[in-house]
Design a protein around this motif. Structure first.
Motif, PDB file in Angstrom:
ATOM      1  N   PRO A 165     -11.050  18.220  10.156  1.00  0.00           N
ATOM      2  CA  PRO A 165     -12.138  17.333  10.910  1.00  0.00           C
ATOM      3  C   PRO A 165     -11.112  16.322  11.616  1.00  0.00           C
ATOM      4  O   PRO A 165     -10.297  16.324  11.355  1.00  0.00           O
ATOM      5  CB  PRO A 165     -12.610  16.593   9.617  1.00  0.00           C
ATOM      6  N   ASN A 166     -11.843  15.910  12.648  1.00  0.00           N
ATOM      7  CA  ASN A 166     -11.471  14.923  13.453  1.00  0.00           C
ATOM      8  C   ASN A 166     -11.205  13.448  12.900  1.00  0.00           C
ATOM      9  O   ASN A 166     -12.263  12.655  12.344  1.00  0.00           O
ATOM     10  CB  ASN A 166     -12.070  14.696  14.483  1.00  0.00           C
ATOM     11  N   GLY A 167     -10.053  13.272  12.416  1.00  0.00           N
ATOM     12  CA  GLY A 167     -10.138  11.908  11.402  1.00  0.00           C
ATOM     13  C   GLY A 167      -9.761  12.351   9.861  1.00  0.00           C
ATOM     14  O   GLY A 167     -10.521  13.276   9.640  1.00  0.00           O
ATOM     15  N   PRO A 168      -9.225  11.442   9.119  1.00  0.00           N
ATOM     16  CA  PRO A 168      -9.259  11.691   7.759  1.00  0.00           C
ATOM     17  C   PRO A 168     -10.635  11.444   6.989  1.00  0.00           C
ATOM     18  O   PRO A 168     -10.902  10.712   6.145  1.00  0.00           O
ATOM     19  CB  PRO A 168      -8.208  10.647   7.261  1.00  0.00           C
ATOM     20  N   GLN A 169     -11.486  12.570   7.283  1.00  0.00           N
ATOM     21  CA  GLN A 169     -12.910  12.455   6.831  1.00  0.00           C
ATOM     22  C   GLN A 169     -12.976  13.291   5.727  1.00  0.00           C
ATOM     23  O   GLN A 169     -13.007  14.632   6.051  1.00  0.00           O
ATOM     24  CB  GLN A 169     -13.966  12.579   8.056  1.00  0.00           C
ATOM     25  N   ILE A 170     -13.182  12.806   4.395  1.00  0.00           N
ATOM     26  CA  ILE A 170     -13.257  13.931   3.394  1.00  0.00           C
ATOM     27  C   ILE A 170     -14.680  14.645   3.141  1.00  0.00           C
ATOM     28  O   ILE A 170     -14.735  15.907   3.155  1.00  0.00           O
ATOM     29  CB  ILE A 170     -13.200  13.007   2.073  1.00  0.00           C
ATOM     30  N   SER A 171     -15.764  14.105   3.740  1.00  0.00           N
ATOM     31  CA  SER A 171     -16.933  14.570   3.777  1.00  0.00           C
ATOM     32  C   SER A 171     -17.013  15.939   4.676  1.00  0.00           C
ATOM     33  O   SER A 171     -17.702  16.970   4.107  1.00  0.00           O
ATOM     34  CB  SER A 171     -18.134  13.668   4.124  1.00  0.00           C
ATOM     35  N   PRO A 172     -16.453  15.766   5.843  1.00  0.00           N
ATOM     36  CA  PRO A 172     -16.726  16.809   6.798  1.00  0.00           C
ATOM     37  C   PRO A 172     -15.631  18.152   6.413  1.00  0.00           C
ATOM     38  O   PRO A 172     -15.872  19.109   6.719  1.00  0.00           O
ATOM     39  CB  PRO A 172     -16.202  16.435   7.956  1.00  0.00           C
ATOM     40  N   LEU A 173     -14.365  17.451   5.802  1.00  0.00           N
ATOM     41  CA  LEU A 173     -13.592  18.799   5.209  1.00  0.00           C
ATOM     42  C   LEU A 173     -14.269  19.411   3.980  1.00  0.00           C
ATOM     43  O   LEU A 173     -14.522  20.701   4.104  1.00  0.00           O
ATOM     44  CB  LEU A 173     -12.538  18.098   4.629  1.00  0.00           C
ATOM     45  N   LEU A 174     -14.906  19.016   3.089  1.00  0.00           N
ATOM     46  CA  LEU A 174     -15.759  19.532   2.055  1.00  0.00           C
ATOM     47  C   LEU A 174     -16.941  20.367   2.454  1.00  0.00           C
ATOM     48  O   LEU A 174     -17.231  21.534   2.015  1.00  0.00           O
ATOM     49  CB  LEU A 174     -16.383  18.551   0.983  1.00  0.00           C
ATOM     50  N   ARG A 175     -17.571  19.842   3.543  1.00  0.00           N
ATOM     51  CA  ARG A 175     -18.755  20.608   4.254  1.00  0.00           C
ATOM     52  C   ARG A 175     -17.880  21.906   4.841  1.00  0.00           C
ATOM     53  O   ARG A 175     -18.662  22.739   4.953  1.00  0.00           O
ATOM     54  CB  ARG A 175     -19.285  19.774   5.261  1.00  0.00           C
ATOM     55  N   ALA A 176     -16.976  21.878   5.418  1.00  0.00           N
ATOM     56  CA  ALA A 176     -16.455  22.683   6.125  1.00  0.00           C
ATOM     57  C   ALA A 176     -15.899  24.098   5.207  1.00  0.00           C
ATOM     58  O   ALA A 176     -16.192  25.249   5.399  1.00  0.00           O
ATOM     59  CB  ALA A 176     -15.177  22.630   7.044  1.00  0.00           C
ATOM     60  N   ILE A 177     -15.383  23.594   4.257  1.00  0.00           N
ATOM     61  CA  ILE A 177     -15.403  24.545   3.244  1.00  0.00           C
ATOM     62  C   ILE A 177     -16.622  25.178   2.562  1.00  0.00           C
ATOM     63  O   ILE A 177     -16.571  26.577   2.446  1.00  0.00           O
ATOM     64  CB  ILE A 177     -14.587  23.781   1.726  1.00  0.00           C
ATOM     65  N   LEU A 178     -17.546  24.414   2.256  1.00  0.00           N
ATOM     66  CA  LEU A 178     -18.707  25.073   1.920  1.00  0.00           C
ATOM     67  C   LEU A 178     -19.529  26.073   2.915  1.00  0.00           C
ATOM     68  O   LEU A 178     -19.901  27.014   2.556  1.00  0.00           O
ATOM     69  CB  LEU A 178     -19.639  24.050   1.473  1.00  0.00           C
ATOM     70  N   HIS A 179     -19.277  25.542   4.120  1.00  0.00           N
ATOM     71  CA  HIS A 179     -19.721  26.428   5.199  1.00  0.00           C
ATOM     72  C   HIS A 179     -19.110  27.816   5.187  1.00  0.00           C
ATOM     73  O   HIS A 179     -19.684  28.746   5.465  1.00  0.00           O
ATOM     74  CB  HIS A 179     -19.850  25.730   6.601  1.00  0.00           C
ATOM     75  N   ALA A 180     -17.585  27.640   5.005  1.00  0.00           N
ATOM     76  CA  ALA A 180     -16.982  28.795   5.310  1.00  0.00           C
ATOM     77  C   ALA A 180     -17.191  29.967   4.086  1.00  0.00           C
ATOM     78  O   ALA A 180     -17.044  30.924   4.159  1.00  0.00           O
ATOM     79  CB  ALA A 180     -15.396  28.444   4.929  1.00  0.00           C
ATOM     80  N   ILE A 181     -17.749  29.501   2.928  1.00  0.00           N
ATOM     81  CA  ILE A 181     -18.138  30.466   1.815  1.00  0.00           C
ATOM     82  C   ILE A 181     -19.512  30.618   1.868  1.00  0.00           C
ATOM     83  O   ILE A 181     -20.228  31.046   1.017  1.00  0.00           O
ATOM     84  CB  ILE A 181     -17.689  30.015   0.598  1.00  0.00           C
ATOM     85  N   GLY A 182     -20.318  30.052   2.810  1.00  0.00           N
ATOM     86  CA  GLY A 182     -21.745  30.454   3.046  1.00  0.00           C
ATOM     87  C   GLY A 182     -22.719  29.527   2.119  1.00  0.00           C
ATOM     88  O   GLY A 182     -23.905  29.986   1.819  1.00  0.00           O
ATOM     89  N   ARG A 183     -22.266  28.278   1.915  1.00  0.00           N
ATOM     90  CA  ARG A 183     -22.984  27.382   0.946  1.00  0.00           C
ATOM     91  C   ARG A 183     -22.972  26.026   1.572  1.00  0.00           C
ATOM     92  O   ARG A 183     -22.536  25.228   1.393  1.00  0.00           O
ATOM     93  CB  ARG A 183     -22.344  27.256  -0.348  1.00  0.00           C
ATOM     94  N   ASP A 184     -24.111  25.984   2.797  1.00  0.00           N
ATOM     95  CA  ASP A 184     -24.183  24.536   3.461  1.00  0.00           C
ATOM     96  C   ASP A 184     -25.036  23.928   2.569  1.00  0.00           C
ATOM     97  O   ASP A 184     -26.096  24.203   2.122  1.00  0.00           O
ATOM     98  CB  ASP A 184     -25.083  24.951   4.818  1.00  0.00           C
ATOM     99  N   PRO A 185     -24.371  22.509   2.216  1.00  0.00           N
ATOM    100  CA  PRO A 185     -25.185  21.583   1.519  1.00  0.00           C
ATOM    101  C   PRO A 185     -26.060  20.976   2.110  1.00  0.00           C
ATOM    102  O   PRO A 185     -26.307  20.892   3.373  1.00  0.00           O
ATOM    103  CB  PRO A 185     -23.958  20.483   0.943  1.00  0.00           C
ATOM    104  N   LEU A 186     -27.082  20.028   1.351  1.00  0.00           N
ATOM    105  CA  LEU A 186     -28.155  19.365   2.159  1.00  0.00           C
ATOM    106  C   LEU A 186     -27.469  18.066   2.869  1.00  0.00           C
ATOM    107  O   LEU A 186     -26.258  17.711   2.698  1.00  0.00           O
ATOM    108  CB  LEU A 186     -28.580  18.505   0.988  1.00  0.00           C
ATOM    109  N   PRO A 187     -28.146  17.735   3.785  1.00  0.00           N
ATOM    110  CA  PRO A 187     -27.650  16.926   4.981  1.00  0.00           C
ATOM    111  C   PRO A 187     -27.143  15.454   4.312  1.00  0.00           C
ATOM    112  O   PRO A 187     -26.199  14.773   4.441  1.00  0.00           O
ATOM    113  CB  PRO A 187     -28.835  16.616   5.723  1.00  0.00           C
ATOM    114  N   ARG A 188     -27.974  14.964   3.296  1.00  0.00           N
ATOM    115  CA  ARG A 188     -27.572  13.696   2.721  1.00  0.00           C
ATOM    116  C   ARG A 188     -27.165  14.066   1.137  1.00  0.00           C
ATOM    117  O   ARG A 188     -28.218  14.381   0.443  1.00  0.00           O
ATOM    118  CB  ARG A 188     -28.753  12.837   2.724  1.00  0.00           C
ATOM    119  N   ILE A 189     -26.008  13.968   0.904  1.00  0.00           N
ATOM    120  CA  ILE A 189     -25.458  14.207  -0.472  1.00  0.00           C
ATOM    121  C   ILE A 189     -24.454  13.471  -1.041  1.00  0.00           C
ATOM    122  O   ILE A 189     -23.500  13.034   0.150  1.00  0.00           O
ATOM    123  CB  ILE A 189     -25.200  15.828  -0.597  1.00  0.00           C
ATOM    124  N   ARG A 190     -24.486  13.054  -2.122  1.00  0.00           N
ATOM    125  CA  ARG A 190     -23.247  11.951  -2.404  1.00  0.00           C
ATOM    126  C   ARG A 190     -22.113  12.955  -2.218  1.00  0.00           C
ATOM    127  O   ARG A 190     -21.703  13.929  -2.896  1.00  0.00           O
ATOM    128  CB  ARG A 190     -23.538  11.512  -3.758  1.00  0.00           C
TER     129      ARG A 190
END
Length: 219
Positions: A104-129
């Motif tokens: 991700p652009n910048g040290p953003q943990i949420s986009p990092l985790l979302r990118a991992i989930l997207h890579a394995i075909g598990r896109d999470p809900l837009p708003r999630i803790r």
């Protein structure tokens, strides 16, 4: 050979290209070309060792350093392509030993985790803790039996709060057993040195700014 002269010195695959029309030849020229020069092959060998490693409690990682536009992404994508498994329609969960994400652009943990989930075909809900996002990403990595996560452009995570990102990457490996194969410019090496535990977990490999004259394989 149809007015093209003698092409007997060319291999059969190249001879076949001579039979294409102009549009077909242009399309071939525009394709990405993998040149397996020596250090690129060595990078693949090192990544292969990480993939096959049985060290899961404190997995080893590899950081490949190189200047911009010198083939780091090509190395990552080529390795990923060589390890993509065919889908088994009878399997309840896909097996994904290797995945590739863009930092991700910048040290953003949420986009990092979302990118991992997207890579394995598990896109999470837009708003999630973020705690739920982390749990989903870590569990997803284990569910698909991922052994190696490739992260391209890791230098993008620099900035205020980068220490939290380094902790997240370290915890990802410790919690899931996945190894990291990261690609970045040299600036990220200085960032990693700020976290002694992260620095100790990464093997460093440097790509040259210019290729040396050596044997290479075009695949």
């Amino acid at each position: 050979m149809d007015g093209m002269g003698d092409a007997s010195h060319l291999d059969p695959a190249t001879q076949a290209l001579l039979q294409l029309d102009d549009g077909g030849r242009i399309a071939c020229i525009d394709q990405d070309l993998w040149i397996g020069y020596g250090l690129a092959q060595e990078a693949h060998q090192r990544l292969e060792r990480l993939l096959r490693s049985q060290r899961r409690s404190r997995p080893d990682n590899l950081l490949i350093i190189g200047a911009s536009n010198n083939g780091k992404t090509a190395i990552a994508k080529r390795f990923l392509a060589r390890h993509c498994l065919s889908e088994n329609p009878l399997a309840e969960i896909a097996t994904i030993p290797v995945a590739l994400i863009l930092a991700p652009n910048g040290p953003q943990i949420s986009p990092l985790l979302r990118a991992i989930l997207h890579a394995i075909g598990r896109d999470p809900l837009p708003r999630i803790r973020i705690s739920d996002l982390r749990e989903a990403a870590y569990q997803g990595v284990q569910d698909v039996a991922m052994r190696l996560l490739l992260i391209d452009d890791l230098h993008n995570v620099r900035g205020a709060g980068v220490d939290n990102m380094l902790v997240e990457l370290r915890n990802l490996g410790s919690a899931t057993g996945v190894s990291l194969g990261c690609f970045a410019t040299k600036e990220i090496a200085y960032v990693l040195r700020r976290d002694e535990q992260m620095a100790n977990r990464f093997e460093l490999m440097t790509l040259p700014c210019r290729w040396r004259r050596e044997s290479a394989h075009i695949w």
